[in-house]
Design a protein around this motif. Structure first.
Motif, short mmCIF file in Angstrom:
data_model
loop_
_atom_site.label_atom_id
_atom_site.label_comp_id
_atom_site.label_asym_id
_atom_site.label_seq_id
_atom_site.Cartn_x
_atom_site.Cartn_y
_atom_site.Cartn_z
N ASP A 174 60.23 48.08 37.78
CA ASP A 174 59.94 47.30 37.42
C ASP A 174 58.29 46.70 38.48
OD1 ASP A 174 58.81 45.57 35.95
OD2 ASP A 174 60.87 43.84 36.02
N ALA A 175 57.67 45.87 37.54
CA ALA A 175 56.33 45.57 39.10
C ALA A 175 55.33 44.94 37.57
CB ALA A 175 55.18 47.75 38.92
N VAL A 176 55.03 44.59 37.97
CA VAL A 176 54.32 43.03 38.31
C VAL A 176 52.35 43.36 38.62
CG1 VAL A 176 54.67 41.23 39.32
CG2 VAL A 176 53.92 40.82 37.64
N VAL A 177 51.25 42.90 38.55
CA VAL A 177 50.29 42.89 39.38
C VAL A 177 49.33 41.87 38.74
CG1 VAL A 177 47.77 44.49 39.50
CG2 VAL A 177 49.98 45.22 38.82
N VAL A 178 48.83 40.85 39.91
CA VAL A 178 48.55 40.41 39.79
C VAL A 178 46.67 40.14 41.03
CG1 VAL A 178 50.23 38.44 39.30
CG2 VAL A 178 49.50 38.72 42.29
N ALA A 179 46.12 38.61 40.47
CA ALA A 179 44.72 38.59 41.41
C ALA A 179 44.91 37.57 41.91
CB ALA A 179 43.68 38.52 40.46
N HIS A 180 45.26 37.65 43.01
CA HIS A 180 44.66 37.02 44.68
C HIS A 180 43.76 37.04 45.18
CE1 HIS A 180 49.56 35.82 45.65
NE2 HIS A 180 49.15 37.10 45.13
N GLY A 181 43.43 35.33 45.82
CA GLY A 181 42.78 34.80 46.68
C GLY A 181 41.08 34.30 45.41
N GLU A 182 40.22 33.61 46.36
CA GLU A 182 38.84 32.89 46.11
C GLU A 182 38.27 33.48 47.69
OE1 GLU A 182 36.21 33.21 43.64
OE2 GLU A 182 38.62 33.37 42.81
N ASP A 183 38.20 34.43 48.20
CA ASP A 183 37.27 34.31 49.94
C ASP A 183 36.21 34.61 49.23
OD1 ASP A 183 38.06 36.74 49.78
OD2 ASP A 183 39.23 36.33 51.65
N ALA A 184 35.31 35.03 50.49
CA ALA A 184 34.24 36.10 50.49
C ALA A 184 34.24 37.11 49.92
CB ALA A 184 33.52 36.10 52.23
#
Length: 121
Positions: A32-42
Motif C-alpha cells: 500500500d502507498a500514499v504520496v503527499v506534498a510536504h513543505g512550503e520553504d525556499a
C-alpha cells in the motif's frame, strides 16, 4: 476556493499524487502507498511517498536500499519531476474513521529519510 481533486502544484507542474502511489503499488515489495506534498520553504513543496511493504518482502530492503529500489522503479515509468523526494516505510497507513488514508496523520519525514532520498547518509 481551491481544487476539489487531489492535484498539487509542485515545482510549477500539476501532479496527481494518486498516480504516483498507483505506480508504487505495482512494485512487488509494496502493499500500500500514499504520496503527499510536504513543505512550503525556499525549496518549495516536495513529494514524499509513504509505503507499506508486503509481509513476504518486509525484511528484504530497509532504509537507503528501499528508497533506491523504489526510486529506480518510479524513474522507469514516471518523469523525474514527479519522483518523490523522500520515501518513508510504515508498518501501516493511518486511517480515518471511514477507512481512507489519513494524510494529516502521516509522520513528517525524518532527516534519515531525506538523506536516503538525496544520497546523503
Amino acid at each position: 476556493m481551491g481544487r476539489n481533486d487531489d492535484q498539487k502544484k509542485v515545482c510549477g507542474f500539476r501532479i496527481e499524487p494518486g498516480e504516483i502511489a498507483a505506480r508504487l503499488v505495482e512494485h512487488a515489495s509494496v502493499r500500500d502507498a500514499v504520496v503527499v506534498a510536504h513543505g512550503e520553504d525556499a525549496a518549495g513543496k516536495r513529494l514524499v511517498a509513504y509505503a507499506v511493504t508486503a509481509a513476504e518482502h518486509a525484511g528484504e530492503a530497509e532504509g537507503p536500499e528501499l528508497s533506491a529500489t523504489l526510486r529506480t522503479h518510479l524513474s522507469a515509468c514516471l518523469p523525474e519531476y514527479i519522483v518523490p523526494y523522500a520515501f518513508v516505510r510504515l508498518a501501516a497507513l493511518p486511517l480515518t474513521p471511514n477507512g481512507k488514508p489519513d494524510r494529516k496523520a502521516l509522520p513528517v519525514p525524518a532527516p534519515k529519510d531525506e538523506a536516503c532520498a538525496t544520497g546523503r547518509l
